[in-house]
Design an enzyme around this catalytic site. Structure first.
Site, short mmCIF file in Angstrom:
data_model
loop_
_atom_site.label_atom_id
_atom_site.label_comp_id
_atom_site.label_asym_id
_atom_site.label_seq_id
_atom_site.Cartn_x
_atom_site.Cartn_y
_atom_site.Cartn_z
N SER A 292 53.12 81.48 46.25
CA SER A 292 53.90 81.13 47.88
C SER A 292 54.41 79.91 47.40
CB SER A 292 52.80 80.98 48.83
OG SER A 292 53.36 80.84 50.12
N ASP B 289 55.95 91.70 51.62
CA ASP B 289 55.77 90.22 51.90
C ASP B 289 57.04 89.79 52.40
OD1 ASP B 289 55.20 87.61 51.95
OD2 ASP B 289 55.58 87.47 49.68
N HIS C 124 51.82 89.54 49.90
CA HIS C 124 52.06 88.28 49.32
C HIS C 124 51.14 87.89 48.21
CE1 HIS C 124 53.59 84.18 50.35
NE2 HIS C 124 52.52 83.81 50.48
#
Length: 506
Positions: A181, A447, A474
């Site tokens: 991320s 994601d 994710h």
């Protein structure tokens, strides 16, 4: 030979007491595309501890402002060490912390630990400034938050790396940066900005383009829901249309409050409360889609077993007994029950009041105040309702998010300010055109963040490798293995290990 026998005290801060790690996730909050864990934690700051024979917490004397040589202030940055697999000459793995607390759990689990076992690596995890126990300043005032930026974080990593190389005589060891991320972005940027310090990076689910209105986020949410259950999106749309109709009369306001168990009275003339409410209930789906079937239960996440199928089953069953509006409320009931909550917080003024609190012991200091500040000063990333055709309504446009920046941090943080900051971020790092080598860019099709990342080999140099995993969410490749993992997810982890092995031998 254990590195522990060679370790020196990085910083003398007095006698450290031992403590038992006692952390319990009491709630999660999905905000600005991130999950923030509110944790009951009785541990004290500036304590070192050992977890078994191999994992240790330590503290590094870090520079406050790397870009002002005359400012010599320092602070204590937390980091973890796991030397269980290390053999002299082996690589050094650096897990980059992000917009939340760095925890011991990632020091003994996850794909990177498996790679460390195969490659005889030493593992460091460095907590990001202003998150967790890494507190550079006395509070979170705007005056102090000016020291919170991705550039300062990258300089922290560089300073830490140089110090560890010198302290432990890591003269020939190769370094690999890992992150998922926002830390995935940092991993790629670290390799780009400081290639002499880090040799390889694994950049997972990394948004590389800063963007004010990230309306495409909901587009991926819709696509992911449709893949699992085409009827689900239609039922959501029906429910939201009913909600919009209820806004027109006071009896409708009462029905919304009752059905969604709102903590406060609902005023259908208050635009900010309407936006906050519609965003909150849409967030029930956004959260679950983003992390769908990720093996994050080991972190203690209470929603780990809730999937797209779970929510869509609620939306597409009992069609005769319940309206779409009632089933949409049932989804909200499920999320409340997971955290033993009696009501739904939606009041915009309460959110702003919480976010304005500057003390480290305030609830929003778990990450919401800090991360939102970074979105206002660097990234944007606002998941708005501005995309045509999505089923969650149009009540939380991008202006709702930009206004929050002003309401929380000050009138100067307006849309022009944010847009200017975003332009600089993209100019500074290059967006998808960043000039870099030996980076593995990993994304999953479910994601929503993959829309801002590199997902195709033709988007980057042949010196890098792109892995796009169909059907995963994710950071899925970073989590521990699970018997339920898709074959393509297993293959992706194996490919990453193969690439690391080859690059580290060069």
């Amino acid at each position: 030979m254990k590195l522990r026998n060679l370790l020196l005290v990085v910083l003398n801060v007095g006698v450290f007491a031992q403590f038992s790690q006692c952390e319990e996730i009491i709630s999660e909050r999905f905000m600005n595309g991130k999950v923030f864990y509110h944790v009951k934690n009785n541990s004290k700051d500036f304590i070192t501890d050992s977890f078994g024979d191999d994992v240790t917490i330590k503290w590094f004397n870090q520079t406050l402002d790397h870009f002002s040589p005359s400012d010599t202030r320092t602070w204590l940055q937390r980091y973890y060490v796991n030397d269980a697999f290390y053999k002299p000459g082996g690589p050094i793995f650096l897990m980059i912390g992000g917009e939340g607390e760095a925890t011991q759990k990632w020091m003994t689990a996850g794909a990177w630990i498996n790679y460390a076992k195969h490659l005889n690596a030493l593992c460091f995890q460095v907590e990001h400034r202003f998150y967790g126990k890494s507190k550079p300043t006395d509070d979170l005032s705007v005056k102090n938050l000016r020291f919170l930026s991705s550039e300062q974080a990258l300089a922290d990593l560089a300073t830490f790396t140089v110090a560890m190389k010198e302290q432990y005589n890591f003269t020939t060891n190769k370094w690999v940066a890992f992150g998922g991320s926002y830390p995935g972005s940092l991993a790629a940027w670290y390799r780009m900005k400081y290639p002499h310090l880090v040799d390889v990076a694994v950049s997972t689910s990394a948004p590389l383009i800063a963007q004010l209105d990230f309306k495409e986020y909901l587009g991926v949410v819709v696509d992911s829901l449709n893949q699992k259950s085409p009827k689900c999106v239609g039922e959501i749309s029906k429910a939201v249309k009913s909600m919009e109709g209820l806004l027109k009369r006071r009896t409708g306001w009462w029905m919304i409050k009752k059905s969604f168990k709102l903590c406060d009275d609902f005023d259908g003339t208050n635009a900010k409360d309407i936006a906050s409410f519609f965003e909150t209930v849409a967030g029930n789906f956004m959260d679950i889609v983003q992390y769908n079937e990720d093996n994050r239960g080991f972190e203690g996440s209470k929603t780990a077993n809730i999937t797209i199928d779970t929510l869509c089953n609620i939306m597409t069953t009992n069609l005769e007994e319940k309206t779409a509006f009632e089933r949409y409320a049932d989804v909200n009931d499920l999320m409340l029950s997971v955290f033993d909550k009696n009501c739904t917080d939606f009041k915009y003024s309460k959110t702003v009041d919480d976010m304005q609190k500057e003390k480290w012991d305030s609830p929003s200091a778990s990450g919401e105040r800090q991360w939102t500040y970074q979105t206002c000063t660097e990234f944007g990333f606002y998941q708005s309702s501005d995309l045509d055709g999505q089923p969650f309504g149009t009540e939380f446009p991008v202006k709702f998010s930009t206004r929050q920046c002003q309401d929380v941090y000050g009138i100067q943080f307006d849309e022009n300010f944010i847009s200017s900051a975003i332009r600089w971020t993209n100019a500074n790092y290059g967006g998808k055109k960043l000039k870099v080598s030996k980076v593995i860019f990993v994304n999953g099709s479910i994601d929503p963040w993959h829309k801002l990342g590199i997902t195709s080999q033709n988007e980057t140099s042949s010196d890098n490798v792109v892995i796009f995993i169909e059907g995963t969410a994710h950071c899925a490749n970073m989590y521990p293995d699970s018997s339920n993992d898709l074959p393509q997810l297993r293959a992706a982890r194996s490919e990453i290990l193969k690439l690391l092995t080859g690059w580290l031998q060069e």
